[in-house]
Scaffold this motif. Structure first.
Motif, PDB file in Angstrom:
ATOM      1  N   ALA A  77       0.829  -1.207   0.000  1.00 29.44           N
ATOM      2  CA  ALA A  77       0.000   0.000   0.000  1.00 29.44           C
ATOM      3  C   ALA A  77       0.863   1.258   0.000  1.00 29.44           C
ATOM      4  N   THR A  78       1.949   1.233   0.762  1.00 30.78           N
ATOM      5  CA  THR A  78       2.844   2.393   0.840  1.00 30.78           C
ATOM      6  C   THR A  78       3.516   2.655  -0.504  1.00 30.78           C
ATOM      7  N   VAL A  79       4.029   1.591  -1.113  1.00 31.73           N
ATOM      8  CA  VAL A  79       4.712   1.732  -2.406  1.00 31.73           C
ATOM      9  C   VAL A  79       3.754   2.269  -3.465  1.00 31.73           C
ATOM     10  N   LEU A  80       2.570   1.687  -3.552  1.00 33.01           N
ATOM     11  CA  LEU A  80       1.588   2.130  -4.553  1.00 33.01           C
ATOM     12  C   LEU A  80       1.147   3.568  -4.302  1.00 33.01           C
ATOM     13  N   GLY A  81       1.002   3.914  -3.020  1.00 26.40           N
ATOM     14  CA  GLY A  81       0.634   5.289  -2.670  1.00 26.40           C
ATOM     15  C   GLY A  81       1.687   6.292  -3.119  1.00 26.40           C
ATOM     16  N   GLN A  82       2.962   5.897  -3.055  1.00 26.42           N
ATOM     17  CA  GLN A  82       4.051   6.779  -3.486  1.00 26.42           C
ATOM     18  C   GLN A  82       4.000   7.050  -4.986  1.00 26.42           C
ATOM     19  N   TYR A  83       3.378   6.135  -5.732  1.00 27.78           N
ATOM     20  CA  TYR A  83       3.249   6.310  -7.183  1.00 27.78           C
ATOM     21  C   TYR A  83       1.920   6.959  -7.569  1.00 27.78           C
ATOM     22  N   GLY A  84       1.195   7.457  -6.563  1.00 30.27           N
ATOM     23  CA  GLY A  84      -0.007   8.230  -6.845  1.00 30.27           C
ATOM     24  C   GLY A  84      -1.306   7.447  -6.912  1.00 30.27           C
ATOM     25  N   TYR A  85      -1.254   6.150  -6.594  1.00 31.42           N
ATOM     26  CA  TYR A  85      -2.484   5.361  -6.613  1.00 31.42           C
ATOM     27  C   TYR A  85      -3.230   5.497  -5.285  1.00 31.42           C
ATOM     28  N   THR A  86      -4.560   5.429  -5.339  1.00 28.88           N
ATOM     29  CA  THR A  86      -5.372   5.345  -4.130  1.00 28.88           C
ATOM     30  C   THR A  86      -5.503   3.867  -3.778  1.00 28.88           C
ATOM     31  N   VAL A  87      -5.158   3.504  -2.540  1.00 27.22           N
ATOM     32  CA  VAL A  87      -5.073   2.087  -2.177  1.00 27.22           C
ATOM     33  C   VAL A  87      -6.129   1.717  -1.140  1.00 27.22           C
ATOM     34  N   LEU A  88      -6.848   0.629  -1.426  1.00 29.90           N
ATOM     35  CA  LEU A  88      -7.771   0.007  -0.473  1.00 29.90           C
ATOM     36  C   LEU A  88      -7.154  -1.326  -0.071  1.00 29.90           C
ATOM     37  N   THR A  89      -7.379  -1.770   1.152  1.00 28.58           N
ATOM     38  CA  THR A  89      -6.778  -3.027   1.595  1.00 28.58           C
ATOM     39  C   THR A  89      -7.822  -3.958   2.198  1.00 28.58           C
ATOM     40  N   ALA A  90      -7.574  -5.258   2.028  1.00 22.56           N
ATOM     41  CA  ALA A  90      -8.424  -6.290   2.625  1.00 22.56           C
ATOM     42  C   ALA A  90      -7.526  -7.441   3.045  1.00 22.56           C
ATOM     43  N   CYS A  91      -7.933  -8.178   4.083  1.00 26.19           N
ATOM     44  CA  CYS A  91      -7.078  -9.245   4.606  1.00 26.19           C
ATOM     45  C   CYS A  91      -7.452 -10.623   4.071  1.00 26.19           C
ATOM     46  N   ASP A  92      -8.573 -10.730   3.364  1.00 25.99           N
ATOM     47  CA  ASP A  92      -8.927 -11.998   2.719  1.00 25.99           C
ATOM     48  C   ASP A  92     -10.006 -11.745   1.672  1.00 25.99           C
ATOM     49  N   GLY A  93     -10.402 -12.821   0.968  1.00 24.16           N
ATOM     50  CA  GLY A  93     -11.366 -12.677  -0.117  1.00 24.16           C
ATOM     51  C   GLY A  93     -12.733 -12.191   0.325  1.00 24.16           C
ATOM     52  N   ILE A  94     -13.186 -12.620   1.506  1.00 23.70           N
ATOM     53  CA  ILE A  94     -14.507 -12.207   2.015  1.00 23.70           C
ATOM     54  C   ILE A  94     -14.544 -10.696   2.211  1.00 23.70           C
ATOM     55  N   GLU A  95     -13.513 -10.170   2.896  1.00 27.39           N
ATOM     56  CA  GLU A  95     -13.445  -8.722   3.131  1.00 27.39           C
ATOM     57  C   GLU A  95     -13.331  -7.963   1.804  1.00 27.39           C
ATOM     58  N   ALA A  96     -12.592  -8.539   0.848  1.00 30.53           N
ATOM     59  CA  ALA A  96     -12.423  -7.899  -0.455  1.00 30.53           C
ATOM     60  C   ALA A  96     -13.752  -7.803  -1.200  1.00 30.53           C
ATOM     61  N   LEU A  97     -14.558  -8.864  -1.163  1.00 29.00           N
ATOM     62  CA  LEU A  97     -15.870  -8.839  -1.820  1.00 29.00           C
ATOM     63  C   LEU A  97     -16.774  -7.778  -1.204  1.00 29.00           C
ATOM     64  N   ASP A  98     -16.721  -7.647   0.123  1.00 27.91           N
ATOM     65  CA  ASP A  98     -17.513  -6.612   0.806  1.00 27.91           C
ATOM     66  C   ASP A  98     -17.101  -5.218   0.340  1.00 27.91           C
ATOM     67  N   LEU A  99     -15.767  -5.014   0.217  1.00 26.55           N
ATOM     68  CA  LEU A  99     -15.262  -3.709  -0.226  1.00 26.55           C
ATOM     69  C   LEU A  99     -15.702  -3.385  -1.649  1.00 26.55           C
ATOM     70  N   LEU A 100     -15.700  -4.403  -2.506  1.00 24.45           N
ATOM     71  CA  LEU A 100     -16.086  -4.187  -3.904  1.00 24.45           C
ATOM     72  C   LEU A 100     -17.532  -3.729  -4.040  1.00 24.45           C
ATOM     73  N   ASP A 101     -18.371  -4.108  -3.073  1.00 28.25           N
ATOM     74  CA  ASP A 101     -19.777  -3.668  -3.090  1.00 28.25           C
ATOM     75  C   ASP A 101     -19.907  -2.190  -2.759  1.00 28.25           C
ATOM     76  N   LYS A 102     -18.895  -1.645  -2.088  1.00 29.08           N
ATOM     77  CA  LYS A 102     -18.987  -0.259  -1.606  1.00 29.08           C
ATOM     78  C   LYS A 102     -18.110   0.715  -2.375  1.00 29.08           C
ATOM     79  N   LYS A 103     -17.020   0.222  -2.964  1.00 29.84           N
ATOM     80  CA  LYS A 103     -16.032   1.105  -3.589  1.00 29.84           C
ATOM     81  C   LYS A 103     -15.770   0.712  -5.038  1.00 29.84           C
ATOM     82  N   HIS A 104     -15.402   1.710  -5.844  1.00 29.79           N
ATOM     83  CA  HIS A 104     -14.962   1.424  -7.206  1.00 29.79           C
ATOM     84  C   HIS A 104     -13.491   1.010  -7.160  1.00 29.79           C
ATOM     85  N   VAL A 105     -13.172  -0.095  -7.814  1.00 23.63           N
ATOM     86  CA  VAL A 105     -11.800  -0.602  -7.842  1.00 23.63           C
ATOM     87  C   VAL A 105     -11.380  -0.804  -9.302  1.00 23.63           C
ATOM     88  N   ASP A 106     -10.177  -0.320  -9.662  1.00 25.51           N
ATOM     89  CA  ASP A 106      -9.680  -0.444 -11.035  1.00 25.51           C
ATOM     90  C   ASP A 106      -8.786  -1.657 -11.231  1.00 25.51           C
TER      91      ASP A 106
END
Length: 224
Positions: free
Chosen positions: A18-47
């Motif tokens: 997340a730190t490295v990607l942030g340094q290159y100007g990307y907005t970073v979202l994080t999840a600790c497993d697939g379940i949390e990631a699916l929940d995030l995808l319902d709420k946020k736009h991810v590229d």
């Protein structure tokens, strides 16, 4: 700005990415497993998603399979501590777009992310823009300082392929296999003829040139 989701159960690895990607100007979202990631995808736009394989609750394979079966085509860069060819093969069969093994080289990760985002944009828009030159995939036309031209299909596909991967060297065999029918009677000299025609058409184009890499093949060079 692009939103990138890092799905990784190791907190230190997740924070580092997340730190490295942030340094290159990307907005970073994080999840600790697939379940949390699916929940995030319902709420946020991810590229784009950077995805670990070995995780609790829902691993990377199951997560990718779930996304692809639902029709979601977000680019996925799969990351694994395993170097088994079987894991890599399984990842691509399920639907990952790229694959890296740990330990992750940070610079390589950023380059791969950039390449995946560029390809995703090209696929979604069915067009490719290089400086003041735009290639329209559906109509096989090129708008450039030389004017508008509709190209023969093979010429267009060859130019589109080279320009989609700037500075990447393609052998004649690779280009033949991708653009010409595998059963075609054509040989690799056909590629040379088409390259020659493209060079004649775009000799004065300020945005790119097609270079010969002696003994290897061809590459497109974008001019800044």
């Amino acid at each position: 700005m692009f939103n990138i989701m890092v799905v990784e159960d190791d907190a230190n690895q997740r924070k580092l990415m997340a730190t490295v990607l942030g340094q290159y100007g990307y907005t970073v979202l994080t999840a600790c497993d697939g379940i949390e990631a699916l929940d995030l995808l319902d709420k946020k736009h991810v590229d784009l998603i950077i995805l670990d394989i070995m995780m609790p609750r829902m691993d990377g394979f199951e997560f990718t399979d779930t996304l692809r079966k639902s029709g979601c085509n977000i680019p996925i860069l799969m990351v694994s501590a395993k170097q088994s060819p079987l894991d890599k093969r399984k990842g691509f069969i399920i639907g990952t777009d790229d694959y890296m093994t740990k330990p992750v080289d940070e610079e390589e990760m950023v380059l791969r992310v950039g390449a995946l985002l560029r390809r995703s944009k090209i696929i979604n828009e069915h067009k490719l823009t290089v400086g003041s030159t735009t290639l329209y995939y559906d109509s096989l036309t090129v708008h450039s300082p030389e004017g508008e031209q509709e190209l023969p299909q093979k010429e267009f596909l060859l130019l589109f392929k080279l320009l989609s991967y700037p500075n990447k060297i393609f052998t004649r065999r690779q280009l033949m296999d991708e653009i010409w029918d595998m059963d075609s009677e054509s040989d690799e000299r056909t590629v040379d003829v088409h390259i020659s025609r493209l060079r004649d058409r775009y000799r004065s184009n300020p945005d790119f040139e097609i270079s010969t890499v002696r003994g290897l093949g061809y590459k497109a060079v974008h001019h800044k």
